[in-house]
Write a protein that holds these residues in place. Structure first.
Motif, short mmCIF file in Angstrom:
data_model
loop_
_atom_site.label_atom_id
_atom_site.label_comp_id
_atom_site.label_asym_id
_atom_site.label_seq_id
_atom_site.Cartn_x
_atom_site.Cartn_y
_atom_site.Cartn_z
N SER A 187 2.11 84.90 43.85
CA SER A 187 1.41 83.99 42.98
C SER A 187 2.65 83.06 41.50
O SER A 187 2.61 82.32 41.14
CB SER A 187 0.65 84.88 41.61
OG SER A 187 -0.49 85.26 41.90
N ILE A 234 1.03 84.68 29.09
CA ILE A 234 -0.03 83.46 30.33
C ILE A 234 0.48 82.46 31.33
O ILE A 234 -0.23 81.84 31.59
CB ILE A 234 -0.53 82.00 28.64
CG1 ILE A 234 0.64 81.37 28.70
CG2 ILE A 234 -0.87 83.06 27.33
CD1 ILE A 234 -0.10 80.14 27.68
N VAL A 279 -1.36 77.82 35.73
CA VAL A 279 -2.21 78.51 36.03
C VAL A 279 -3.70 78.54 34.98
O VAL A 279 -3.63 77.68 33.66
CB VAL A 279 -1.70 80.53 34.62
CG1 VAL A 279 -2.62 81.18 34.29
CG2 VAL A 279 -0.79 80.59 35.79
N GLN A 280 -4.32 78.22 35.39
CA GLN A 280 -6.47 78.70 34.98
C GLN A 280 -6.43 79.56 34.20
O GLN A 280 -7.80 80.13 33.09
CB GLN A 280 -7.30 77.94 36.12
CG GLN A 280 -6.61 76.28 36.18
CD GLN A 280 -6.72 75.62 35.07
OE1 GLN A 280 -7.13 75.33 34.42
NE2 GLN A 280 -5.58 74.88 34.81
N SER A 281 -6.95 80.55 35.17
CA SER A 281 -7.17 82.15 34.27
C SER A 281 -6.91 83.37 35.02
O SER A 281 -5.78 83.02 36.50
CB SER A 281 -8.89 82.30 35.23
OG SER A 281 -8.67 82.38 36.36
N PHE A 282 -6.41 84.37 35.01
CA PHE A 282 -5.18 85.45 35.44
C PHE A 282 -6.42 87.05 34.99
O PHE A 282 -6.06 87.49 33.58
CB PHE A 282 -3.96 85.45 35.08
CG PHE A 282 -3.01 86.62 35.30
CD1 PHE A 282 -3.03 86.82 37.14
CD2 PHE A 282 -2.34 87.42 34.51
CE1 PHE A 282 -2.20 88.13 37.08
CE2 PHE A 282 -1.71 88.57 34.93
CZ PHE A 282 -1.34 88.64 36.98
N GLU A 283 -6.54 87.57 35.98
CA GLU A 283 -7.23 88.70 36.07
C GLU A 283 -6.07 89.59 35.99
O GLU A 283 -6.06 90.32 37.65
CB GLU A 283 -8.59 89.06 35.98
CG GLU A 283 -9.14 88.07 35.23
CD GLU A 283 -10.85 88.21 35.76
OE1 GLU A 283 -11.88 88.92 35.39
OE2 GLU A 283 -11.26 86.89 36.37
N ARG A 335 -7.80 89.01 40.24
CA ARG A 335 -7.56 87.38 40.40
C ARG A 335 -6.82 86.92 39.70
O ARG A 335 -6.53 87.00 38.91
CB ARG A 335 -8.90 86.99 40.66
CG ARG A 335 -9.60 85.80 39.76
CD ARG A 335 -11.21 85.94 39.54
NE ARG A 335 -11.82 86.89 40.32
CZ ARG A 335 -12.26 86.55 41.75
NH1 ARG A 335 -12.22 85.12 42.62
NH2 ARG A 335 -13.32 86.82 41.51
N MET A 336 -6.45 85.60 40.19
CA MET A 336 -5.28 84.24 40.03
C MET A 336 -6.17 83.26 39.97
O MET A 336 -6.00 82.84 42.02
CB MET A 336 -3.82 84.73 39.83
CG MET A 336 -3.16 83.46 38.54
SD MET A 336 -2.89 81.65 39.68
CE MET A 336 -1.56 81.88 41.52
N VAL A 337 -6.10 81.82 39.39
CA VAL A 337 -6.93 81.09 39.44
C VAL A 337 -5.36 80.02 38.95
O VAL A 337 -5.53 80.06 37.76
CB VAL A 337 -8.15 80.25 38.69
CG1 VAL A 337 -8.68 79.38 39.64
CG2 VAL A 337 -9.03 81.84 40.01
N GLU A 358 -6.41 73.24 44.64
CA GLU A 358 -6.16 74.37 43.56
C GLU A 358 -6.16 75.71 44.74
O GLU A 358 -6.93 75.91 46.04
CB GLU A 358 -8.10 74.53 43.08
CG GLU A 358 -8.06 75.17 41.75
CD GLU A 358 -9.51 75.67 41.38
OE1 GLU A 358 -10.00 75.35 40.23
OE2 GLU A 358 -10.86 75.66 42.42
N GLU A 375 -6.58 80.15 44.91
CA GLU A 375 -7.18 81.46 44.20
C GLU A 375 -7.54 82.68 44.83
O GLU A 375 -6.93 82.59 46.56
CB GLU A 375 -8.97 81.04 44.12
CG GLU A 375 -9.78 82.42 43.57
CD GLU A 375 -11.43 82.55 43.35
OE1 GLU A 375 -11.55 83.69 43.03
OE2 GLU A 375 -11.55 81.31 44.18
#
Length: 509
Positions: free
Chosen positions: A54, A178, A187-191, A195-197, A215, A217
């Motif tokens: 990532s 972030i 980065v669009q989203s990261f938990e 997961r990471m998108v 993209e 994921e």
């Protein structure tokens, strides 16, 4: 010459390979293990493949990069040169690079990013690399100079360490919060631990050479069965670390192929040499003779690797001591060394989880069975996978672990065997072998390849005979990929998953 280490200071690394057959487009979904709920964009804390893929593999860049063929190329640095004693290194930085928030990249970012690793309280695994720098000087906005305490012919290689991510100066706290880097993907989203998108950045300096997906994921799947099922059912396009026991099922699927790469990854059982009974070299020697290495290669790796010899230097290293006599399974010698330690038998706890490596619990059980005849009674403690690296590794006196290996001998030894470094998982130091610690410093500054070879061979022999880390096997990287995803002809073997750069190097078939 490039492989000699010294040449890294002589030869400039410029340009990146162009993949004429690759085209932009598509979405990549990968199921990866090695994820934790404590994961973050702080490179100092990263230790496993989910965050390496990532971070350095997608969102961030470093100064240099180890290419798939093992050569060193520039990433945010274009070239570098050293003084004859390899003590002063000058790096020229790439022009026109911007962070994802629009800030221009330059020398200030390099200096502040590296200083993170030697800040008070830092537990970064890259701390010994940065601590060797006595002065960081900004020459111009695009040129930075490092003065080292001692000469180091491998210094440009060390700048490719996946912990040494480049952050925007003055905004590092926000960048870590972030995920703001200079990488191909934003980065669009990261938990954390989930997961990471991320989406492809437009007008990037690597355009035409890397970064083909629109993209990516990355999905955290620590359980090996769940990871395989996700690939078989089309939920993901690729997975790392296949379970060899289910390899036949994967091979039977015409849409899936197995990708195997031989490198320096090694599976280990480190013991803390500053904690009884492991502070006794004879106890360590008893354990060395009590482990059946070939049985582990046969049953755990099922042929996807080779026997180890209690040294972390592997077949992909330049100074690998391949002709060194192999430690053999010998219960009688194990009993002899127990008696030398004043013992008829010994009871030892061994912590293990498949989070350490696929088959770690089974490997610990094999060790338990093979050593019993020598009077070594191993109590296997099965630890939970989540939090294994933060709660067990470096804390429990005897546990299962793994290392990807490193591109150079000094990098490997300095990361895990130099006295006092954060990731010295056996606490190996001068009390164990002052000679080893002296050789580490001498070999690092030696530019004569033949002399370096002799020193590194001696260091490997010391670890084989006296070290606190059992290295029973070197394991190949074995991944599984859907045929709709194409990979380069040469796949990197420094880290898992093409040196963790699947987002950069792979593309739609």
């Amino acid at each position: 010459m490039l492989k000699s280490g010294a040449a890294a200071g002589v030869l400039a690394a410029t340009g990146l390979p162009v993949f004429a057959q690759a085209k932009r487009g598509g979405r990549l979904k990968v199921g990866l293990n090695g994820a934790n709920t404590s994961d973050s964009w702080d490179g100092r804390t990263q230790s496993d493949i989910f965050m390496i893929c990532s971070s350095q593999g997608a969102v961030f860049d470093s100064l240099t990069e180890v290419a798939a063929d093992g050569s060193l190329v520039g990433e945010l640095a274009t070239d570098w040169e050293a003084t004859p004693d390899a003590k002063t290194w000058t790096f020229n930085l790439r022009q026109g690079v911007t962070f994802h928030n629009g800030k221009a990249f330059g020398a200030d970012d390099v200096i502040e990013s590296l200083q993170l690793h030697v800040a008070e309280g830092s537990k970064s695994a890259a701390q010994p690399i940065v601590a060797s720098i006595t002065e960081m000087k900004k020459i111009t906005d695009l040129q930075v100079q490092f003065t080292l305490r001692d000469g180091n012919a491998d210094f440009p290689y060390l700048m490719s360490d996946y912990h040494l991510l480049m952050y925007p100066a003055g905004q590092i706290e926000e960048a870590i919060a972030i995920g703001i880097g200079t990488g191909l993907y934003k980065v669009q989203s990261f938990e954390p631990g989930v997961r990471m998108v991320a989406t492809r950045v437009d007008s990037h300096y690597k355009d035409g050479a890397s970064g083909w997906f629109d993209e990516i994921e990355y999905i955290a799947i620590n359980d090996n069965t769940a990871r395989m099922n996700a690939l078989m059912t089309g939920q993901v396009d690729a997975i790392n670390r296949i379970d060899f026991k289910t390899e036949a099922l994967l091979k039977a699927n015409p849409m899936i192929r197995i990708q195997e790469v031989t490198g320096n990854q090694h599976y280990t059982f480190p013991m803390l040499t500053n904690v009884a009974p492991f502070n006794d070299v004879n106890v360590r020697k008893a354990l060395k003779y009590g482990i059946n290495r070939q049985e582990m290669v046969d049953k755990i790796l099922q042929g996807h690797g080779r026997v180890g010899n209690d040294t972390p230097i592997g077949p992909a290293n330049q100074y690998f001591a391949g002709d060194m006599e192999q430690l053999a399974f010998d219960p009688d010698k194990a009993k002899f060394h127990l008696k030398e330690a004043g013992l008829d038998s010994i009871n030892i706890d061994l912590s293990a989880s498949n989070a350490a490596f696929e088959g770690a619990v089974d490997a610990a059980q094999l060790f338990q069975a093979s050593s019993k005849g020598a009077g070594i009674n191993i109590n296997l403690v099965q630890e939970p996978a989540d939090g294994y690296w933060s709660n067990v590794w470096l804390k429990k006196p005897f546990c299962a672990s793994y290392w990807s290996g490193r591109a150079t001998e000094d990098w490997m030894f300095s990361s895990a065997y130099k006295e006092g470094v954060p990731w010295n998982d056996s606490q190996w130091g001068s009390d164990d072998s002052a000679r080893f610690q002296d050789l580490l410093l001498t070999a690092r500054a030696e530019l004569d390849s033949a002399k370096r070879r002799d020193m590194y061979h001696e260091m490997q022999m010391i670890l084989r005979d006296e070290g606190g880390v059992l290295v029973p096997m070197f394991a190949n990287y074995v991944d599984a990929i859907n045929n709709k995803i194409a990979t380069p002809d040469t796949v990197g073997n420094l880290w898992q998953m093409d040196n963790a750069r699947v987002a950069e190097r792979w593309h739609m078939a």
